[in-house]
Scaffold this active site. Structure first.
Site, PDB file in Angstrom:
ATOM      1  CB  SER A 127      -0.860  -0.012   1.265  1.00 10.23           C
ATOM      2  OG  SER A 127      -1.387   1.270   1.532  1.00 10.23           O
ATOM      3  CE1 TYR A 151      -3.581  -2.300   5.719  1.00  8.89           C
ATOM      4  CE2 TYR A 151      -2.730  -0.295   4.717  1.00  8.89           C
ATOM      5  CZ  TYR A 151      -3.328  -1.532   4.592  1.00  8.89           C
ATOM      6  OH  TYR A 151      -3.684  -1.999   3.352  1.00  8.89           O
ATOM      7  CE  LYS A 155      -1.123  -4.357   3.572  1.00 10.95           C
ATOM      8  NZ  LYS A 155      -1.420  -5.710   3.052  1.00 10.95           N
TER       9      LYS A 155
END
Lengths: 327, 327
Positions: A127, A151, A155
């Site tokens: 992402s 998050y 990632k």
């Protein structure tokens, strides 16, 4: 060829399954077996000729990764993740699923390869959340990853693991950093990024939509069709051209909210655009202000990844793929 | 103030202990308690007034991190690691010690803080091994981390975790990326980087040393004294000035092997330099060719970190600190 999609019940997962069902040679080889995995049992395409299995399974629970890898898929798409908001709210769950679950998958592949040679292609959904402000005007391929969410951290860590496992020849991995997907089909959701899709999808369906930010907000987009295209290309491309830098910022469209609205007017008329209600929301505006606005995704383009170059194109794709061709 | 040094038996750990013993107010507060930890019991400085404890303990074994953190140190220096070569040769051990051990420490701090407010300063020894070639002429502060070793991968992952835990206020962390430390005291070792120190230290002691690469090889250096200075500064600096980008490339000296030798000639005479025996080793040359040669460490300099600006200075420090002032 045995293909496994982990996270097959999500929006992109489902579209990827549809694509493979509609074009069985999309990955360059005939798919003889398709395994679909998600925490809820994913739907299996009807009238699909290959042997399909649907499994409800959480990658982060003991033994799950080994169970999946024991079937020795040739291509593994790993799209499963706890989303940004939840990973921020629930520290333990975010790290358990997004980091430990992914690492368990990588480790299971390594262990399987110790038993008998096994080097699958692994395509990992990363992402642009791996980046954190402040940003240059265009984020280049060599810009560092300093995420401002757990998050994004998870990632970025999985990207590093993927590169190291690939460098050691334990699997043949590619991490693809997805732009914000627009127009997301389905109902409006509460994600802070939801309005980017809502202000197009809802008016196209004759419904009102709320715009919580200024029209001069810039962001980075690709259509769901492009997202599926990224995964397919990553699964079939010649990884010999990539080298050890295995994580790629996908191409996209840098556009203003105002440009979204202009494209909507062109394709669906001013009446559709009038269904957009301005309701400034300083909380959402502040969140969005921290997001990347533009990239120079040169490496991915040179490696053959493609995305839209205008919002007209993004809207036309939605009309074709979701509305049966009629706005 | 309670200070803990994990990895206290290593070269820099021992020098840091010596520094704190010699200057009890080096960190800005009186040290009332000093806990030294390593996999072998680290030496405790003689005649040190504060309460000192030495522990033989492996951070990556179950319960170890909790045991350490239960004593609630105010400052934790985390220098413990499996070195590059071993982490490459032993995949499991490298990930267990360098990644899982560090994560266990971070998690133990978080859990302790859930019991009762606890936000220690945590200084983490990272490395320029987080970078992988190809490099720009000077690696800037925003260059991405694409390590080409498992060691570098583990350090880069710990940097990401450190930044996320710090962003969430779980501890107050700083990661410092050390240059190659030169002149390493002690015996020549088999590390591929050993010759950078050997060709100075051995001739200064009247001994022969082997140079396996060309004189035009460029690399990035700081003295052991600077390394200790980095740790001390990182422990006492105002972290309010750092922001969320918590991992800093330390300043250093970019210099050619030939410049090392010229400095040796100036300070110890041509006879010393004649003790360097050229024995080209293509294996070592190839390893060294993949290492960074130069950085623009602007952020760290602006934040008050300092290093040497010539090899004369680096050699003089060795003569002062290791040879009693006599070359």
């Amino acid at each position: 060829m045995h293909v496994m999609i982990i996270g097959a019940a999500g929006m992109i997962g489902r579209k990827l399954v549809e694509k493979l069902a509609a074009e069985p040679d999309a990955l360059g080889y005939e798919i003889s077996r398709l395994t679909l995995v998600d925490v809820i049992e994913p739907p299996v395409p009807v009238a699909y000729s290959a042997v399909s299995t649907a499994l409800a399974l959480d990658l982060s629970t003991e033994g799950s990764a080994e169970q999946l890898v024991a079937t020795r898929p040739d291509v593994i798409f790993h799209l499963a993740a706890i989303v940004s908001g939840e990973a921020e709210a629930d520290f333990d769950k975010g790290y358990r699923v997004n980091l430990d679950g992914t690492r368990a998958l990588f480790e299971a592949i390594r262990r399987e390869g110790q038993r008998e040679r096994y080097v699958p292609r692994l395509v990992f959904a990363s992402s642009i959340a791996v980046f954190g402000q402040p940003f240059p005007e265009k984020i280049g391929d060599e810009f560092f990853t300093t995420p401002l969410t757990s998050y994004g951290t998870q990632k970025a860590i999985c990207e590093l693991l993927l590169a190291d496992y690939s460098r050691r020849g334990l699997f043949d991995g590619i991490g693809i950093r997805l732009p914000t997907i627009c127009i997301r089909p389905g109902k409006p959701n509460k994600a802070a990024s939801g309005f980017f899709s809502n202000i197009l999808r809802e008016p196209l369906a004759g419904q009102e939509a709320v715009l919580p930010v200024d029209e001069n907000v810039r962001h980075w987009f690709a259509s769901p069709r492009s997202a599926v295209g990224f995964f397919v290309h990553a699964a079939r491309m010649d990884t010999g051209r990539i080298g050890p830098r295995r994580n790629l910022t996908m191409p996209g469209l840098s556009a203003l909210v105002g440009e979204e609205i202009e494209a909507l007017k062109r394709l669906a008329g001013p009446k559709a655009a009038s269904l957009i209600r301005r309701e400034p929301d300083p909380v959402i505006a502040a969140i969005v202000a921290g997001w990347p606005t533009n990239f120079d995704a040169r490496r991915a383009r040179e490696l053959g990844f493609t995305a839209e170059s205008s919002f007209d194109e993004i809207i036309r794709i939605h009309i074709e793929d979701e509305l049966g061709g009629k706005a």
